[in-house]
Design a protein around this motif. Structure first.
Motif, PDB file in Angstrom:
ATOM      1  N   MET A   1       0.841  -1.200   0.000  1.00 63.93           N
ATOM      2  CA  MET A   1       0.000   0.000   0.000  1.00 63.93           C
ATOM      3  C   MET A   1       0.875   1.248   0.000  1.00 63.93           C
ATOM      4  N   MET A   2       1.872   1.275   0.862  1.00 60.65           N
ATOM      5  CA  MET A   2       2.732   2.456   0.944  1.00 60.65           C
ATOM      6  C   MET A   2       3.592   2.613  -0.311  1.00 60.65           C
ATOM      7  N   ALA A   3       3.996   1.493  -0.907  1.00 62.23           N
ATOM      8  CA  ALA A   3       4.778   1.566  -2.146  1.00 62.23           C
ATOM      9  C   ALA A   3       3.951   2.192  -3.269  1.00 62.23           C
ATOM     10  N   ALA A   4       2.694   1.795  -3.373  1.00 60.79           N
ATOM     11  CA  ALA A   4       1.828   2.342  -4.420  1.00 60.79           C
ATOM     12  C   ALA A   4       1.546   3.822  -4.177  1.00 60.79           C
ATOM     13  N   ILE A   5       1.304   4.182  -2.923  1.00 63.35           N
ATOM     14  CA  ILE A   5       1.069   5.590  -2.584  1.00 63.35           C
ATOM     15  C   ILE A   5       2.304   6.423  -2.913  1.00 63.35           C
ATOM     16  N   HIS A   6       3.459   5.918  -2.559  1.00 66.25           N
ATOM     17  CA  HIS A   6       4.702   6.637  -2.851  1.00 66.25           C
ATOM     18  C   HIS A   6       4.858   6.873  -4.351  1.00 66.25           C
ATOM     19  N   PHE A   7       4.508   5.857  -5.149  1.00 65.82           N
ATOM     20  CA  PHE A   7       4.627   6.038  -6.590  1.00 65.82           C
ATOM     21  C   PHE A   7       3.722   7.164  -7.077  1.00 65.82           C
ATOM     22  N   VAL A   8       2.469   7.153  -6.641  1.00 67.45           N
ATOM     23  CA  VAL A   8       1.519   8.176  -7.092  1.00 67.45           C
ATOM     24  C   VAL A   8       2.022   9.564  -6.711  1.00 67.45           C
ATOM     25  N   GLN A   9       2.529   9.697  -5.495  1.00 67.70           N
ATOM     26  CA  GLN A   9       2.978  11.008  -5.024  1.00 67.70           C
ATOM     27  C   GLN A   9       4.216  11.513  -5.775  1.00 67.70           C
ATOM     28  N   SER A  10       5.035  10.586  -6.257  1.00 66.26           N
ATOM     29  CA  SER A  10       6.290  10.989  -6.886  1.00 66.26           C
ATOM     30  C   SER A  10       6.211  11.083  -8.407  1.00 66.26           C
ATOM     31  N   THR A  11       5.152  10.508  -8.997  1.00 73.11           N
ATOM     32  CA  THR A  11       5.068  10.502 -10.453  1.00 73.11           C
ATOM     33  C   THR A  11       4.625  11.850 -11.001  1.00 73.11           C
ATOM     34  N   SER A  12       4.997  12.098 -12.258  1.00 69.13           N
ATOM     35  CA  SER A  12       4.560  13.316 -12.942  1.00 69.13           C
ATOM     36  C   SER A  12       3.541  12.995 -14.036  1.00 69.13           C
ATOM     37  N   LEU A  13       2.933  11.813 -13.968  1.00 69.95           N
ATOM     38  CA  LEU A  13       1.967  11.402 -14.993  1.00 69.95           C
ATOM     39  C   LEU A  13       0.787  12.368 -15.080  1.00 69.95           C
ATOM     40  N   ARG A  14       0.247  12.756 -13.945  1.00 65.93           N
ATOM     41  CA  ARG A  14      -0.858  13.720 -13.888  1.00 65.93           C
ATOM     42  C   ARG A  14      -0.657  14.593 -12.651  1.00 65.93           C
ATOM     43  N   GLU A  15      -1.240  15.780 -12.676  1.00 69.57           N
ATOM     44  CA  GLU A  15      -1.022  16.698 -11.552  1.00 69.57           C
ATOM     45  C   GLU A  15      -2.076  16.558 -10.450  1.00 69.57           C
ATOM     46  N   ASP A  16      -3.278  16.072 -10.806  1.00 71.66           N
ATOM     47  CA  ASP A  16      -4.362  15.911  -9.828  1.00 71.66           C
ATOM     48  C   ASP A  16      -4.376  14.459  -9.365  1.00 71.66           C
ATOM     49  N   LYS A  17      -3.802  14.192  -8.199  1.00 72.95           N
ATOM     50  CA  LYS A  17      -3.557  12.817  -7.756  1.00 72.95           C
ATOM     51  C   LYS A  17      -4.536  12.397  -6.659  1.00 72.95           C
ATOM     52  N   TRP A  18      -5.182  11.250  -6.883  1.00 72.37           N
ATOM     53  CA  TRP A  18      -6.180  10.718  -5.963  1.00 72.37           C
ATOM     54  C   TRP A  18      -5.745   9.362  -5.411  1.00 72.37           C
ATOM     55  N   LEU A  19      -6.260   9.061  -4.213  1.00 72.33           N
ATOM     56  CA  LEU A  19      -6.124   7.723  -3.639  1.00 72.33           C
ATOM     57  C   LEU A  19      -7.510   7.174  -3.345  1.00 72.33           C
ATOM     58  N   VAL A  20      -7.799   5.976  -3.864  1.00 71.90           N
ATOM     59  CA  VAL A  20      -9.013   5.246  -3.488  1.00 71.90           C
ATOM     60  C   VAL A  20      -8.526   3.955  -2.848  1.00 71.90           C
ATOM     61  N   LEU A  21      -8.644   3.879  -1.523  1.00 73.07           N
ATOM     62  CA  LEU A  21      -8.032   2.798  -0.755  1.00 73.07           C
ATOM     63  C   LEU A  21      -9.087   1.962  -0.044  1.00 73.07           C
ATOM     64  N   GLY A  22      -8.898   0.641  -0.074  1.00 68.43           N
ATOM     65  CA  GLY A  22      -9.798  -0.275   0.612  1.00 68.43           C
ATOM     66  C   GLY A  22      -9.107  -0.981   1.756  1.00 68.43           C
ATOM     67  N   ASP A  23      -9.892  -1.621   2.610  1.00 71.41           N
ATOM     68  CA  ASP A  23      -9.370  -2.334   3.781  1.00 71.41           C
ATOM     69  C   ASP A  23      -8.224  -3.277   3.421  1.00 71.41           C
ATOM     70  N   MET A  24      -7.263  -3.389   4.334  1.00 68.61           N
ATOM     71  CA  MET A  24      -6.217  -4.409   4.263  1.00 68.61           C
ATOM     72  C   MET A  24      -6.603  -5.524   5.222  1.00 68.61           C
ATOM     73  N   LEU A  25      -6.725  -6.726   4.709  1.00 69.44           N
ATOM     74  CA  LEU A  25      -7.224  -7.850   5.493  1.00 69.44           C
ATOM     75  C   LEU A  25      -6.089  -8.744   5.998  1.00 69.44           C
ATOM     76  N   GLU A  26      -6.418  -9.626   6.923  1.00 70.63           N
ATOM     77  CA  GLU A  26      -5.509 -10.647   7.457  1.00 70.63           C
ATOM     78  C   GLU A  26      -4.286 -10.057   8.153  1.00 70.63           C
ATOM     79  N   LEU A  27      -4.485  -8.954   8.874  1.00 71.36           N
ATOM     80  CA  LEU A  27      -3.355  -8.311   9.549  1.00 71.36           C
ATOM     81  C   LEU A  27      -3.310  -8.606  11.042  1.00 71.36           C
TER      82      LEU A  27
END
Length: 455
Positions: free
Chosen positions: A341-367
């Motif tokens: 989850m954190m790796a994917a978030i880090h990618f979105v925050q660091s990429t220049s693909l688009r300027e308006d960046k969103w996160l749609v996150l769901g529960d993490m299970l089996e923790l």
């Protein structure tokens, strides 16, 4: 596979009363996917009895079937092998076929990145060898034997994904497959509720060395101290570490992202610049074990480079999905744990693909018992300066929602426990052609449902 029914009966040490010359070309446990010449294996569970589908299996091309000895009314005019235990018979058949097969076997396990690593490996090697890999999530005590038994006789490389939820499961799979090479992608938090700690998860994944060929090699995430400690405790083990730390045998640096993928430089056992048509720093790390394996299988740097440039991942792994509305989604909704989850978030925050960046996150299970803490800690990875809006889905995401209220104004943050439509409507109101939206959650959350409304 091409074996007579009598040969298969010999594999599992039973008599073949008739139809001994019937040719078997594979195995199946599901009439929906059965192929001509398959041996059908019916399982008897609490709610479904596979024996009821035997006639249908033959209609769809099955050459023969197993049948439990205590199951009444067996077929009398079709090729049948009678067994005491269908699962054990399946596993023993796979063990025998593996013993006869000449392919190089590669076992892949890890908390995150198993499927991506399997896909990268298979894609990279396919231009130079005949390669077969685990299909879908056939990575358990049934899936691995089925994968082995469906290998063609002339397959040169078999890439087997190995999953687990508790101790002893990887040990069973690796001793069945006897890999020439083993890969541990990383150690995360998945199955914490069963294994108790990251140390327990590391030990469970490390079981993969127990079936490794005598001259086999382990490739492992050398950035993970838990794995490094386990490797150091095995003086006889041949191993190679990969990652971002300079102490590894193969190190990735200078990672650049474009809309087409990731470009990076490697140093160590292999040197040079490479490209994969896949997004994410964590996917670059997953490609490092492929580079090491390619080198150890005899490929040149140029062949490795060519193979990586053609990599294709299973859907829902950092998959770029453009839409008619102009919104660009990253569909990474196949699964999630804190590390991924954190790796994917880090990618979105660091990429220049688009300027308006969103996160749609769901529960993490089996923790396990610390699931609230793990969800709350995701807030530390989210930069409110880089992320425009956050949508959270699931009962557990309420914990993250409470943390993020300190970072985001109400109009930029929303949470719903079970209503995809609320998220869809919110996206339709506020997203546009400048928006990049990450979908990330555990498999049970099915966040791709949100994307389906935009296709």
């Amino acid at each position: 596979m091409k074996r007579t029914l009598k040969e298969i009966a010999n594999w599992i040490n039973i008599d073949c009363q008739s139809y001994s010359d019937t040719i078997i070309k594979g195995v199946s446990i599901d009439t929906r996917t059965i192929s001509e010449g398959d041996l059908f294996i019916p399982f008897r569970g609490e709610s479904v009895n596979g024996h009821k589908y035997v006639a249908q299996a033959f209609e769809k091309g099955a050459a023969a079937t197993l049948w439990l000895r205590d199951e009444p009314n067996p077929p009398t005019d079709m090729p049948v092998l009678f067994v005491e235990d269908a699962e054990l018979a399946l596993q023993e058949m796979a063990r025998a076929y593996r013993h006869e097969h000449q392919a190089k076997f590669i076992g892949v396990t890890g908390s995150n990145g198993k499927t991506s690593s399997k896909d990268i490996l298979a894609s990279m090697l396919t231009p130079f060898y005949k390669v077969q890999k685990t299909i879908g999530n056939f990575n358990n005590q049934l899936g691995v034997p089925i994968t082995i038994l469906n290998l063609d006789e002339d397959t040169e490389i078999a890439v087997l994904e190995m999953g687990m939820s508790g101790f002893g499961e990887i040990e069973f799979l690796t001793k069945l497959a006897k890999p020439h090479f083993a890969v541990i992608t990383n150690i995360g938090e998945a199955h914490m509720q069963d294994l108790g700690s990251r140390e327990g998860i590391a030990k469970a994944k490390f079981e993969i060395i127990l079936g490794l060929n005598e001259d086999g090699i382990l490739f492992f995430d050398g950035d993970e101290p838990l794995l490094q400690n386990l490797v150091n405790s095995q003086a006889q083990l041949t191993s190679k570490g990969f990652g971002f730390n300079t102490s590894n045998d193969l190190v990735a640096t200078s990672i650049e992202t474009t809309e087409k993928g990731s470009r990076f430089t490697v140093q160590g056992e292999v040197n040079g610049e490479f490209f994969i048509p896949v997004l994410g720093k964590h996917q670059v790390k997953n490609s490092l074990n492929a580079i090491l394996l390619g080198k150890n299988l005899g490929l040149t740097n140029e062949q490795i480079r060519e193979g990586l440039s053609q990599v294709s991942l299973t859907d829902m792994r950092m998959q770029l999905v453009p839409t008619e509305q102009g919104i660009l989604f990253i569909n990474d909704a196949y699964n999630a744990a804190p590390t991924s989850m954190m790796a994917a978030i880090h990618f979105v925050q660091s990429t220049s693909l688009r300027e308006d960046k969103w996160l749609v996150l769901g529960d993490m299970l089996e923790l396990g018992d610390d699931e609230q803490k793990f969800h709350e800690q995701i807030a530390n990875a989210i930069d409110a300066e880089a992320i425009s809006r956050v949508c959270l889905y699931g009962t557990r995401m309420k914990w993250l929602y409470e943390q993020l209220k300190q970072k985001f104004a109400n109009e930029y943050l929303m949470h719903t426990e079970n209503d995809y439509d609320q998220i869809v409507d919110y996206i339709k109101r506020h997203a546009n052609e400048k928006s990049l939206i990450l979908l990330k959650g555990s498999r049970g959350m099915k966040l791709e449902t949100v994307l389906n409304s935009f296709k």
